[in-house]
Write a protein that holds these residues in place. Structure first.
Motif, PDB file in Angstrom:
ATOM      1  N   LEU A 158     -17.845 -28.558  29.028  1.00 50.01           N
ATOM      2  CA  LEU A 158     -17.252 -27.785  30.117  1.00 50.01           C
ATOM      3  C   LEU A 158     -18.316 -27.108  30.968  1.00 50.01           C
ATOM      4  N   GLU A 159     -17.942 -26.808  32.207  1.00 49.13           N
ATOM      5  CA  GLU A 159     -18.888 -26.254  33.170  1.00 49.13           C
ATOM      6  C   GLU A 159     -18.942 -24.728  33.087  1.00 49.13           C
ATOM      7  N   PRO A 160     -20.115 -24.152  32.746  1.00 51.23           N
ATOM      8  CA  PRO A 160     -20.206 -22.694  32.584  1.00 51.23           C
ATOM      9  C   PRO A 160     -20.198 -21.905  33.882  1.00 51.23           C
ATOM     10  N   VAL A 161     -20.454 -22.534  35.037  1.00 47.41           N
ATOM     11  CA  VAL A 161     -20.370 -21.759  36.274  1.00 47.41           C
ATOM     12  C   VAL A 161     -18.925 -21.347  36.546  1.00 47.41           C
ATOM     13  N   LEU A 162     -17.971 -21.972  35.852  1.00 46.03           N
ATOM     14  CA  LEU A 162     -16.557 -21.619  35.995  1.00 46.03           C
ATOM     15  C   LEU A 162     -16.141 -20.476  35.079  1.00 46.03           C
ATOM     16  N   LEU A 163     -17.065 -19.922  34.317  1.00 43.92           N
ATOM     17  CA  LEU A 163     -16.760 -18.748  33.495  1.00 43.92           C
ATOM     18  C   LEU A 163     -16.538 -17.524  34.376  1.00 43.92           C
ATOM     19  N   ASP A 164     -15.547 -16.734  34.026  1.00 43.53           N
ATOM     20  CA  ASP A 164     -15.345 -15.434  34.663  1.00 43.53           C
ATOM     21  C   ASP A 164     -16.164 -14.414  33.879  1.00 43.53           C
ATOM     22  N   VAL A 165     -17.228 -13.897  34.466  1.00 41.20           N
ATOM     23  CA  VAL A 165     -18.127 -13.025  33.714  1.00 41.20           C
ATOM     24  C   VAL A 165     -17.566 -11.619  33.543  1.00 41.20           C
ATOM     25  N   ALA A 171     -27.357 -14.089  34.900  1.00 48.67           N
ATOM     26  CA  ALA A 171     -27.907 -12.825  34.406  1.00 48.67           C
ATOM     27  C   ALA A 171     -26.930 -12.132  33.466  1.00 48.67           C
ATOM     28  N   VAL A 172     -25.639 -12.171  33.789  1.00 44.96           N
ATOM     29  CA  VAL A 172     -24.623 -11.573  32.924  1.00 44.96           C
ATOM     30  C   VAL A 172     -24.442 -12.410  31.662  1.00 44.96           C
ATOM     31  N   LEU A 173     -24.451 -13.710  31.815  1.00 37.68           N
ATOM     32  CA  LEU A 173     -24.243 -14.592  30.666  1.00 37.68           C
ATOM     33  C   LEU A 173     -25.380 -14.488  29.653  1.00 37.68           C
ATOM     34  N   GLU A 174     -26.598 -14.322  30.127  1.00 40.48           N
ATOM     35  CA  GLU A 174     -27.724 -14.165  29.201  1.00 40.48           C
ATOM     36  C   GLU A 174     -27.566 -12.893  28.379  1.00 40.48           C
ATOM     37  N   ALA A 209     -23.534 -21.409  23.038  1.00 38.20           N
ATOM     38  CA  ALA A 209     -22.669 -20.237  23.169  1.00 38.20           C
ATOM     39  C   ALA A 209     -21.854 -20.292  24.466  1.00 38.20           C
ATOM     40  N   LEU A 210     -22.458 -20.789  25.547  1.00 39.56           N
ATOM     41  CA  LEU A 210     -21.706 -20.929  26.789  1.00 39.56           C
ATOM     42  C   LEU A 210     -20.533 -21.886  26.620  1.00 39.56           C
ATOM     43  N   GLN A 211     -20.738 -22.958  25.859  1.00 37.74           N
ATOM     44  CA  GLN A 211     -19.630 -23.888  25.618  1.00 37.74           C
ATOM     45  C   GLN A 211     -18.507 -23.211  24.838  1.00 37.74           C
ATOM     46  N   TRP A 212     -18.856 -22.368  23.884  1.00 42.56           N
ATOM     47  CA  TRP A 212     -17.832 -21.630  23.139  1.00 42.56           C
ATOM     48  C   TRP A 212     -17.052 -20.710  24.080  1.00 42.56           C
ATOM     49  N   MET A 213     -17.762 -20.009  24.970  1.00 46.83           N
ATOM     50  CA  MET A 213     -17.079 -19.133  25.923  1.00 46.83           C
ATOM     51  C   MET A 213     -16.162 -19.927  26.849  1.00 46.83           C
ATOM     52  N   CYS A 214     -16.650 -21.061  27.337  1.00 47.89           N
ATOM     53  CA  CYS A 214     -15.809 -21.909  28.190  1.00 47.89           C
ATOM     54  C   CYS A 214     -14.553 -22.343  27.446  1.00 47.89           C
ATOM     55  N   ASP A 215     -14.716 -22.756  26.210  1.00 52.04           N
ATOM     56  CA  ASP A 215     -13.575 -23.216  25.426  1.00 52.04           C
ATOM     57  C   ASP A 215     -12.557 -22.095  25.236  1.00 52.04           C
ATOM     58  N   ARG A 216     -13.019 -20.872  24.985  1.00 50.60           N
ATOM     59  CA  ARG A 216     -12.103 -19.739  24.795  1.00 50.60           C
ATOM     60  C   ARG A 216     -11.370 -19.416  26.095  1.00 50.60           C
ATOM     61  N   GLN A 217     -12.069 -19.407  27.223  1.00 45.97           N
ATOM     62  CA  GLN A 217     -11.400 -19.085  28.480  1.00 45.97           C
ATOM     63  C   GLN A 217     -10.445 -20.197  28.899  1.00 45.97           C
ATOM     64  N   LEU A 218     -10.801 -21.456  28.652  1.00 48.53           N
ATOM     65  CA  LEU A 218      -9.877 -22.543  28.984  1.00 48.53           C
ATOM     66  C   LEU A 218      -8.647 -22.487  28.090  1.00 48.53           C
ATOM     67  N   ALA A 219      -8.827 -22.143  26.816  1.00 50.90           N
ATOM     68  CA  ALA A 219      -7.690 -22.005  25.909  1.00 50.90           C
ATOM     69  C   ALA A 219      -6.736 -20.919  26.407  1.00 50.90           C
ATOM     70  N   ALA A 220      -7.279 -19.810  26.899  1.00 47.47           N
ATOM     71  CA  ALA A 220      -6.431 -18.740  27.429  1.00 47.47           C
ATOM     72  C   ALA A 220      -5.664 -19.218  28.659  1.00 47.47           C
ATOM     73  N   ALA A 221      -6.310 -20.019  29.503  1.00 46.46           N
ATOM     74  CA  ALA A 221      -5.634 -20.543  30.689  1.00 46.46           C
ATOM     75  C   ALA A 221      -4.517 -21.502  30.321  1.00 46.46           C
ATOM     76  N   ALA A 222      -4.653 -22.171  29.162  1.00 45.37           N
ATOM     77  CA  ALA A 222      -3.654 -23.149  28.727  1.00 45.37           C
ATOM     78  C   ALA A 222      -2.475 -22.508  28.022  1.00 45.37           C
ATOM     79  N   ALA A 223      -2.472 -21.186  27.875  1.00 43.55           N
ATOM     80  CA  ALA A 223      -1.415 -20.519  27.112  1.00 43.55           C
ATOM     81  C   ALA A 223      -0.081 -20.521  27.837  1.00 43.55           C
TER      82      ALA A 223
END
Length: 552
Positions: A110-117, A160-163, A230-244
Motif C-alpha cells: 500500500l501507498e504510505p503517502v495516503l496515510l492521514d498523519v 517528518a511526522v511518520l518518522e 511499519a508504514l505498511q502496518w499503518m496503511c493496513d490499519r487505516q485501510l481496515a478502518a475505511a473498510a468498516a
C-alpha cells in the motif's frame, strides 16, 4: 522471447505437482469449484473514486485513507453498497512525481503517502509525534487548498511526522511483520536501497534480494527497513478502518513499473526486453505500449501460479469486490519488443484455465467478488468463460453502442458491473460538451480536421443518447446527469458504479491515456470534501434516479 520461454520437463513436473497439492475438497457452503464468490444479487450501486482526489477538512494535500472512510459513511447514508478505489498500490519510493497508480512500484503493498498523519495508529499521540505534527502543521494548508496534488512536497511534509511516529511506535506491528513473508522484507529493502543510492545506478551486488551485497545492506539498513515495514502496518490499519462501512471495491492494476520493487524482488518471474501493450484498435489507431513488464508464463505455471495467488490475496484484503484491470491477461497479453512500435507486437499465451481457477479459489477464500475489465480486443469465447466462473463483466456506457446508437439497457448482461465512464475516459459532463476532444486538440493529439470530425461525430452520438434518455441534447445539467444514470440503471446489471467526478459535474478527466507530462494526470483533486460529494444539485439528481432503481 522464445528463448526466454524455454520450459524444461522438470518445470512441467513441478507444475503438475504444485497444482495437485492445491486441490482441496470444497466447503458445502462455498460456490462450486471454478466459480468466484458471488456478488450480491441486488440492484445496488457503488461510488468509484480516485483516492488521491478526495478531500477532508484536515487532509495534508492529498486524499487519504481517512477520506475514504468519510466517503464510505456518506455513501452508505445515501444507499451505496460499495466504495470503489483507484489502486492504492505502493508508488516509487523516491521518484515521488511518478504518480500513476497503474504503474506502481509494487502492487502487493500500500501507498504510505495516503496515510492521514493526524490519526496514526498506536503512536499517533506520543509527545514526539504531536511535536512533529505541530511543526509540520503550517505546511499543510497550501497543498490542501490546491487543485492538484504535489506528490514530492506532500510526501516530504508527511514523512517528518511518520518518522517520529515509527520511532515512538510500540511493537504493535511486530505480529504484522512476522505474519508477512519474504515479499514484505524485500519490499522494505528495496525502499531503503532507493533512499540510500537513488532511483538508478545502484552499486554491484544489489540487483535482487539474494545478490552478494544484500545481507550486509540489510544489517546496515535495519532501521530503514523497519520504518518501511511499519508504514505498511499503518496503511493496513487505516485501510481496515475505511473498510468498516460499506464494502471496498478495490482495483488491481495489470502491471507494475519495470524498475520497481515488485520486479526487483522476483526478477525471474518477468521477461526482459518486452512490454505489455495493446494492438491498434478504434480507441488507439497506433496501438499502445504501456511500459509494464511481462509476467513469465512458464515460471507462473511451474509454481502453480503462487505469485498470482499472493497478488490476489494482497488486493482482496479488506475488500468485498476486486476489479481486474485488463482481465484478458488471464489468457493472453499483447507484448511489444523494447524500442518497437505497438503494431510490431504479438500475443503471448498464458495458462488461462489455471489462472482462472486460482482467481476463483482466492475469491472464494476471501469472500470477495471479482469484476473483469475486458475492454478492447478480447479472445474468442473469453467473455463466456469469465461468466462461467461468475466473474462480473465491466460494461461502460460509451462502449455499449452499435455505430452511433446506444444499446438498450435491457440488452446489457445481468452478471456485470455497469457504469457511465471510467478514470481513462471522458467524464459525463466532459463527454456531453466535447471537452475531452477539445483537450486532445489543444495538446496536439488531434489535428484540426480530426478534431472537427470528432466533434461532429460526438454531436450525433449525443443526440442519439439524449433521445434514448428522453432529454434535450443541448446543455448539460442535473436533469441530463440523472437521465443518463437512469438509463444505465435500467440495465439488469448486478452492480452499478457512479464516478465521484460525475457527482460534481467535473468536465476534465483524471487521466488522458497517451500523455504523461503534457497534462497533470493522476493529480486532479475534487472540488469538495468527500462527505459533501452528495450535496450538490447534480449529485442529488443522480441519487434520486438511482433510488428509483432500488425501488423497481
Amino acid at each position: 522471447v522464445l528463448a526466454a520461454l524455454g520450459r524444461p520437463a522438470e518445470a512441467r513436473a513441478r507444475a503438475r505437482g504444485s497444482l495437485a497439492r492445491r486441490r482441496a475438497a470444497p466447503r458445502r457452503d462455498a460456490p462450486p469449484a471454478g466459480q468466484c464468490h458471488e456478488a450480491p444479487d441486488g440492484r445496488r450501486f457503488g461510488i468509484a473514486a480516485q483516492v488521491f482526489a478526495l478531500r477532508h477538512d484536515a487532509d495534508q494535500g492529498i486524499g487519504d485513507y481517512r477520506a475514504v472512510a468519510r466517503l464510505a459513511r456518506a455513501a452508505a447514508a445515501h444507499g451505496a453498497a460499495l466504495v470503489g478505489l483507484s489502486p492504492p498500490h505502493a508508488l516509487m519510493p523516491v521518484e515521488r512525481d511518478r504518480a500513476s497508480p497503474y504503474q506502481p512500484s509494487d502492487r502487493r503493498f500500500l501507498e504510505p503517502v495516503l496515510l492521514d498523519v493526524t490519526t496514526l495508529p498506536a503512536a499517533g499521540e506520543a509527545p514526539a509525534v504531536r511535536r512533529a505534527r505541530e511543526r509540520q502543521a503550517p505546511i499543510f494548508p497550501a497543498p490542501r487548498a490546491g487543485a492538484l496534488v504535489d506528490y514530492p512536497a506532500v510526501w516530504a511534509a508527511k514523512r517528518a511526522v511518520l518518522e517520529a511516529a515509527v520511532a515512538a511506535l510500540p511493537r504493535d506491528h511486530a505480529a504484522f511483520r512476522a505474519s508477512g513473508d519474504d515479499a514484505l522484507e524485500h519490499f522494505a529493502a528495496f525502499a531503503a536501497l532507493s533512499e540510500r543510492f537513488g532511483a538508478r545506478g545502484w552499486p554491484a551486488g544489489h540487483a535482487h534480494p539474494a545478490d552478494a551485497g544484500m545481507a550486509r545492506f540489510r544489517d546496515e539498513a535495519a532501521e530503514a527497513i523497519r520504518f518501511h515495514i511499519a508504514l505498511q502496518w499503518m496503511c493496513d490499519r487505516q485501510l481496515a478502518a475505511a473498510a468498516a462501512g460499506p464494502g471496498l471495491y478495490r482495483d488491481l492494476a495489470v502491471g507494475a513499473a519495470p524498475d520497481g520493487a515488485e520486479v526487483w524482488s522476483q526478477p525471474g518471474a518477468f521477461l526482459r526486453g518486452v512490454s505489455i501493450g495493446a494492438p491498434p484498435d478504434p480507441f488507439a489507431a497506433e496501438g499502445q505500449v504501456w511500459g509494464l513488464p511481462v509476467p513469465h508464463p512458464h515460471v507462473s505455471q511451474a509454481s502453480g501460479h503462487a505469485g498470482f495467488a499472493a497478488l490476489l490475496r494482497a488486493n482482496m484484503r479488506h475488500a468485498r469486490a476486486l476489479r481486474l484491470d485488463h482481465a484478458m491477461g488471464l489468457e493472453r497479453l499483447f507484448i511489444v519488443p523494447e524500442g518497437a512500435r505497438a503494431s510490431e507486437g504479438c500475443y503471448l499465451g498464458y495458462d488461462g484455465p489455471g489462472l482462472l481457477a486460482t482467481l476463483a479459489r482466492e475469491s472464494r477464500a476471501a469472500g470477495c467478488a471479482v469484476v473483469g475489465e475486458a475492454l478492447g480486443t478480447v479472445p474468442e469465447g473469453f467473455t463466456e468463460r469469465l461468466a462461467a466462473a461468475r466473474v462480473l463483466a465491466y460494461r461502460v456506457l460509451w462502449f455499449e453502442s452499435e455505430g452511433e446508437r446506444f444499446r438498450a439497457p435491457a440488452d446489457w448482461p445481468a452478471l456485470a458491473a455497469a457504469c457511465v465512464s471510467t478514470h481513462d475516459l471522458a467524464t459525463l459532463a466532459g463527454w456531453w460538451d466535447g471537452a475531452d476532444i477539445d483537450e486532445r486538440a489543444a495538446l496536439g493529439l488531434l489535428a484540426p480536421a480530426e478534431a472537427a470530425a470528432a466533434l461532429a461525430r460526438r454531436a450525433r452520438e449525443r443526440a442519439a443518447l439524449a433521445a434514448a434518455c428522453g432529454v434535450a441534447p443541448d446543455g448539460f445539467g442535473p436533469a441530463t446527469a440523472a437521465a443518463v444514470h437512469r438509463f444505465v440503471a435500467a440495465s439488469p446489471s448486478r452492480m452499478m458504479l457512479v464516478q465521484a467526478e460525475d457527482l460534481v459535474g467535473e468536465r476534465i478527466g483524471v487521466n488522458l491515456p497517451g500523455t504523461d507530462r503534457e497534462r497533470p494526470n493522476w493529480r486532479r483533486r475534487l472540488p469538495v470534501a468527500a462527505q459533501d460529494l452528495f450535496a450538490g444539485d447534480i449529485a442529488t439528481a443522480i441519487l434520486d434516479a438511482l433510488a428509483e432503481r432500488r425501488r423497481a
